[in-house]
Design a protein around this motif. Structure first.
Motif, PDB file in Angstrom:
ATOM      1  N   ARG A  43       1.148  13.078  -2.190  1.00  0.00           N
ATOM      2  CA  ARG A  43       1.423  14.032  -3.268  1.00  0.00           C
ATOM      3  C   ARG A  43       0.187  14.868  -3.580  1.00  0.00           C
ATOM      4  O   ARG A  43       0.268  16.089  -3.760  1.00  0.00           O
ATOM      5  CB  ARG A  43       1.873  13.295  -4.544  1.00  0.00           C
ATOM      6  CG  ARG A  43       3.286  12.762  -4.502  1.00  0.00           C
ATOM      7  CD  ARG A  43       3.714  12.258  -5.867  1.00  0.00           C
ATOM      8  NE  ARG A  43       4.888  11.404  -5.780  1.00  0.00           N
ATOM      9  CZ  ARG A  43       4.860  10.071  -5.854  1.00  0.00           C
ATOM     10  NH1 ARG A  43       3.718   9.421  -6.038  1.00  0.00           N
ATOM     11  NH2 ARG A  43       5.983   9.383  -5.762  1.00  0.00           N
ATOM     12  N   GLU A  44      -0.980  14.201  -3.652  1.00  0.00           N
ATOM     13  CA  GLU A  44      -2.228  14.908  -3.962  1.00  0.00           C
ATOM     14  C   GLU A  44      -2.527  15.999  -2.931  1.00  0.00           C
ATOM     15  O   GLU A  44      -3.154  17.009  -3.244  1.00  0.00           O
ATOM     16  CB  GLU A  44      -3.400  13.917  -3.990  1.00  0.00           C
ATOM     17  CG  GLU A  44      -3.441  13.024  -5.209  1.00  0.00           C
ATOM     18  CD  GLU A  44      -4.418  11.867  -5.033  1.00  0.00           C
ATOM     19  OE1 GLU A  44      -5.205  11.883  -4.059  1.00  0.00           O
ATOM     20  OE2 GLU A  44      -4.389  10.946  -5.874  1.00  0.00           O
ATOM     21  N   SER A  95       0.804  -1.232   0.000  1.00  0.00           N
ATOM     22  CA  SER A  95       0.000   0.000   0.000  1.00  0.00           C
ATOM     23  C   SER A  95       0.834   1.279   0.000  1.00  0.00           C
ATOM     24  O   SER A  95       0.272   2.376  -0.093  1.00  0.00           O
ATOM     25  CB  SER A  95      -0.940   0.015   1.210  1.00  0.00           C
ATOM     26  OG  SER A  95      -0.202   0.128   2.419  1.00  0.00           O
ATOM     27  N   LEU A  96       2.158   1.166   0.097  1.00  0.00           N
ATOM     28  CA  LEU A  96       2.959   2.390   0.153  1.00  0.00           C
ATOM     29  C   LEU A  96       2.809   3.226  -1.121  1.00  0.00           C
ATOM     30  O   LEU A  96       2.854   4.460  -1.063  1.00  0.00           O
ATOM     31  CB  LEU A  96       4.431   2.065   0.400  1.00  0.00           C
ATOM     32  CG  LEU A  96       4.806   1.672   1.838  1.00  0.00           C
ATOM     33  CD1 LEU A  96       6.300   1.373   1.934  1.00  0.00           C
ATOM     34  CD2 LEU A  96       4.416   2.758   2.839  1.00  0.00           C
ATOM     35  N   GLY A  97       2.610   2.583  -2.269  1.00  0.00           N
ATOM     36  CA  GLY A  97       2.382   3.322  -3.508  1.00  0.00           C
ATOM     37  C   GLY A  97       1.137   4.185  -3.425  1.00  0.00           C
ATOM     38  O   GLY A  97       1.129   5.350  -3.838  1.00  0.00           O
ATOM     39  N   PHE A  98       0.067   3.611  -2.890  1.00  0.00           N
ATOM     40  CA  PHE A  98      -1.172   4.373  -2.687  1.00  0.00           C
ATOM     41  C   PHE A  98      -0.900   5.593  -1.817  1.00  0.00           C
ATOM     42  O   PHE A  98      -1.341   6.713  -2.111  1.00  0.00           O
ATOM     43  CB  PHE A  98      -2.236   3.483  -2.027  1.00  0.00           C
ATOM     44  CG  PHE A  98      -3.425   4.238  -1.501  1.00  0.00           C
ATOM     45  CD1 PHE A  98      -4.499   4.520  -2.317  1.00  0.00           C
ATOM     46  CD2 PHE A  98      -3.459   4.684  -0.171  1.00  0.00           C
ATOM     47  CE1 PHE A  98      -5.588   5.238  -1.837  1.00  0.00           C
ATOM     48  CE2 PHE A  98      -4.543   5.396   0.321  1.00  0.00           C
ATOM     49  CZ  PHE A  98      -5.616   5.672  -0.514  1.00  0.00           C
ATOM     50  N   TRP A  99      -0.165   5.384  -0.705  1.00  0.00           N
ATOM     51  CA  TRP A  99       0.063   6.489   0.232  1.00  0.00           C
ATOM     52  C   TRP A  99       0.977   7.556  -0.361  1.00  0.00           C
ATOM     53  O   TRP A  99       0.787   8.761  -0.104  1.00  0.00           O
ATOM     54  CB  TRP A  99       0.601   5.956   1.557  1.00  0.00           C
ATOM     55  CG  TRP A  99      -0.513   5.349   2.359  1.00  0.00           C
ATOM     56  CD1 TRP A  99      -0.728   4.029   2.626  1.00  0.00           C
ATOM     57  CD2 TRP A  99      -1.600   6.058   2.962  1.00  0.00           C
ATOM     58  NE1 TRP A  99      -1.880   3.873   3.364  1.00  0.00           N
ATOM     59  CE2 TRP A  99      -2.436   5.093   3.586  1.00  0.00           C
ATOM     60  CE3 TRP A  99      -1.966   7.403   3.046  1.00  0.00           C
ATOM     61  CZ2 TRP A  99      -3.601   5.452   4.269  1.00  0.00           C
ATOM     62  CZ3 TRP A  99      -3.114   7.762   3.721  1.00  0.00           C
ATOM     63  CH2 TRP A  99      -3.926   6.793   4.321  1.00  0.00           C
ATOM     64  N   LYS A 100       1.949   7.149  -1.165  1.00  0.00           N
ATOM     65  CA  LYS A 100       2.799   8.147  -1.814  1.00  0.00           C
ATOM     66  C   LYS A 100       1.965   9.038  -2.736  1.00  0.00           C
ATOM     67  O   LYS A 100       2.106  10.266  -2.722  1.00  0.00           O
ATOM     68  CB  LYS A 100       3.932   7.455  -2.587  1.00  0.00           C
ATOM     69  CG  LYS A 100       5.010   6.890  -1.677  1.00  0.00           C
ATOM     70  CD  LYS A 100       6.202   6.370  -2.446  1.00  0.00           C
ATOM     71  CE  LYS A 100       6.036   4.907  -2.774  1.00  0.00           C
ATOM     72  NZ  LYS A 100       7.300   4.306  -3.280  1.00  0.00           N
ATOM     73  N   ASN A 101       1.071   8.417  -3.504  1.00  0.00           N
ATOM     74  CA  ASN A 101       0.202   9.197  -4.388  1.00  0.00           C
ATOM     75  C   ASN A 101      -0.729  10.109  -3.595  1.00  0.00           C
ATOM     76  O   ASN A 101      -0.948  11.268  -3.952  1.00  0.00           O
ATOM     77  CB  ASN A 101      -0.631   8.268  -5.281  1.00  0.00           C
ATOM     78  CG  ASN A 101       0.199   7.596  -6.349  1.00  0.00           C
ATOM     79  OD1 ASN A 101       1.239   8.134  -6.764  1.00  0.00           O
ATOM     80  ND2 ASN A 101      -0.212   6.425  -6.801  1.00  0.00           N
ATOM     81  N   SER A 126       8.510   8.432   5.329  1.00  0.00           N
ATOM     82  CA  SER A 126       8.497   9.370   6.444  1.00  0.00           C
ATOM     83  C   SER A 126       7.970  10.716   5.963  1.00  0.00           C
ATOM     84  O   SER A 126       8.321  11.165   4.870  1.00  0.00           O
ATOM     85  CB  SER A 126       9.909   9.589   6.995  1.00  0.00           C
ATOM     86  OG  SER A 126      10.413   8.421   7.581  1.00  0.00           O
ATOM     87  N   PHE A 127       7.139  11.362   6.782  1.00  0.00           N
ATOM     88  CA  PHE A 127       6.620  12.684   6.447  1.00  0.00           C
ATOM     89  C   PHE A 127       6.167  13.351   7.740  1.00  0.00           C
ATOM     90  O   PHE A 127       6.233  12.745   8.815  1.00  0.00           O
ATOM     91  CB  PHE A 127       5.462  12.579   5.447  1.00  0.00           C
ATOM     92  CG  PHE A 127       4.270  11.818   5.941  1.00  0.00           C
ATOM     93  CD1 PHE A 127       3.162  12.472   6.462  1.00  0.00           C
ATOM     94  CD2 PHE A 127       4.240  10.424   5.900  1.00  0.00           C
ATOM     95  CE1 PHE A 127       2.061  11.776   6.933  1.00  0.00           C
ATOM     96  CE2 PHE A 127       3.142   9.709   6.359  1.00  0.00           C
ATOM     97  CZ  PHE A 127       2.054  10.396   6.882  1.00  0.00           C
ATOM     98  N   THR A 128       5.763  14.603   7.632  1.00  0.00           N
ATOM     99  CA  THR A 128       5.274  15.305   8.817  1.00  0.00           C
ATOM    100  C   THR A 128       3.846  15.782   8.600  1.00  0.00           C
ATOM    101  O   THR A 128       3.421  16.037   7.471  1.00  0.00           O
ATOM    102  CB  THR A 128       6.160  16.521   9.166  1.00  0.00           C
ATOM    103  OG1 THR A 128       6.125  17.452   8.081  1.00  0.00           O
ATOM    104  CG2 THR A 128       7.594  16.096   9.439  1.00  0.00           C
ATOM    105  N   ASP A 129       3.127  15.894   9.726  1.00  0.00           N
ATOM    106  CA  ASP A 129       1.775  16.451   9.663  1.00  0.00           C
ATOM    107  C   ASP A 129       1.879  17.976   9.580  1.00  0.00           C
ATOM    108  O   ASP A 129       2.983  18.534   9.570  1.00  0.00           O
ATOM    109  CB  ASP A 129       0.937  15.929  10.844  1.00  0.00           C
ATOM    110  CG  ASP A 129       1.165  16.670  12.149  1.00  0.00           C
ATOM    111  OD1 ASP A 129       2.061  17.549  12.224  1.00  0.00           O
ATOM    112  OD2 ASP A 129       0.434  16.378  13.119  1.00  0.00           O
ATOM    113  N   PRO A 130       0.755  18.696   9.489  1.00  0.00           N
ATOM    114  CA  PRO A 130       0.833  20.153   9.298  1.00  0.00           C
ATOM    115  C   PRO A 130       1.563  20.903  10.411  1.00  0.00           C
ATOM    116  O   PRO A 130       2.014  22.033  10.207  1.00  0.00           O
ATOM    117  CB  PRO A 130      -0.637  20.564   9.233  1.00  0.00           C
ATOM    118  CG  PRO A 130      -1.354  19.362   8.720  1.00  0.00           C
ATOM    119  CD  PRO A 130      -0.641  18.199   9.333  1.00  0.00           C
ATOM    120  N   ASP A 131       1.697  20.302  11.595  1.00  0.00           N
ATOM    121  CA  ASP A 131       2.419  20.945  12.688  1.00  0.00           C
ATOM    122  C   ASP A 131       3.876  20.525  12.770  1.00  0.00           C
ATOM    123  O   ASP A 131       4.624  21.050  13.599  1.00  0.00           O
ATOM    124  CB  ASP A 131       1.737  20.622  14.021  1.00  0.00           C
ATOM    125  CG  ASP A 131       0.429  21.371  14.189  1.00  0.00           C
ATOM    126  OD1 ASP A 131       0.476  22.608  14.263  1.00  0.00           O
ATOM    127  OD2 ASP A 131      -0.640  20.726  14.241  1.00  0.00           O
TER     128      ASP A 131
END
Length: 310
Positions: free
Chosen positions: A99-100, A90-96, A117-122
């Motif tokens: 990006r969206e 499912s990582l492909g789904f989450w990368k897309n 790895s990524f960050t939330d708005p805060d």
């Protein structure tokens, strides 16, 4: 289930803007708002609980959205990365999807497990991980996110510390974890009490400055036990190790103890009982504002004070 620690119960973090926080976790990441209540010590601030359909321990990420608190600073003495298990492939789904929604991410691999790895708005650090061992937990789905992609719940929590040994001792001697892997200054510990949400990673870096708690940082990490009898057994273990620990506290949906481990991270031990359906039926979890009993007589004043999120 026995009298051991059953992995992670919940993780609590700090946000700034309540509506932005709510929208990101429900609309972008597809979690269920399981409970909408207020901070026990500051009823003018929301306390959001996000998780799966039932709010199963091990899936619950909670937030204190203190409006205007400003950004915190990641560093030593903190839980720094929250790892969610996602279905294999499912990582492909989450990368897309990221990006969206204009969320940048990095691809990585830790102990043989692929992740982003990524960050939330805060600025809170999140990792979506495809576990090597299949995760069969039930998921909450939305119109955009089906069961083949939806978040399973926590995979691990990463503690970033000046030195590993004092915290390793607490995790192994008191909480019953054992070290499974080590690569340089990264350690992976697991508990046999449960098969999911059962991993704590430690990263040790003596040169890292201490962090500062505010928006985008973790407030505390809660470990799970079956009930309050077992909870109090752990209170005796923590005291016997020479650490300070609170009395038992009733958090309405679980009973809690809090103590700070030697590396600086605030730990909580929390019970499964009574759960989130104690004041709302399963089908309508998170829809009404629920207040601790001591604040119910001030409901109209509290509702007028809280930020608008609808």
């Amino acid at each position: 289930m026995d009298n051991s620690i059953l992995g992670l119960h919940h993780i609590t973090a700090i946000a700034d803007d309540a509506k932005r926080n709510l929208d990101f976790y429900t609309k972008v990441l597809g979690l269920r708002l399981v409970k909408k209540t207020v901070n026990f010590d500051d009823p003018g601030t929301y306390h959001f609980y996000f998780g799966n359909e039932q709010g199963t321990p091990g899936t619950i990420l909670t937030f204190f959205p203190w409006e205007g608190i400003g950004k915190g600073k990641q560093g030593a003495g903190m839980a720094t990365h929250i790892g969610y298990a996602v279905p294999e492939g499912s990582l492909g789904f989450w990368k897309n999807r990221l990006r969206e929604h204009n969320v940048g991410f990095l691809e990585d691999e830790i102990f043989g497990e692929k992740l982003i790895s990524f960050t939330d708005p805060d600025g809170l650090q999140l990792q979506f991980i495809e576990p090597l061992i299949k995760d069969n937990r039930s998921v909450w789905t939305t119109a955009d996110i089906n069961h083949e992609n939806a978040l399973k719940g926590f995979h691990n929590i990463t503690l970033t510390l000046k030195e590993a040994d004092p915290t390793l001792k607490v995790l192994t001697d008191i909480l019953g974890y054992s070290v499974q892997r080590q690569e340089n200054e990264r350690y992976r510990l697991t508990t046999d009490g449960i098969a999911t949400a059962n991993i704590v990673d430690i990263v040790a870096d003596r040169n890292l400055p201490f962090g500062r708690n505010a928006a985008g940082t973790n407030h505390h990490v809660a470990f799970r036990v079956k009930d309050d009898n077992i909870l109090m057994e752990y209170r005796e273990k923590v005291l016997a190790a020479g650490l300070d620990i609170t009395p038992k506290i009733n958090r309405d949906y679980f009973f809690s103890l809090y103590f700070r481990e030697p590396g600086g991270v605030l730990f909580e031990i929390a019970t499964d009982n009574p759960g989130f359906t104690v004041d709302e039926p399963l089908e309508s979890l998170g829809t009404a504002l629920k207040l601790p009993k001591q604040y119910e007589s001030h409901r109209s004043q509290i509702e007028a004070t809280l930020p608008k999120i609808d």
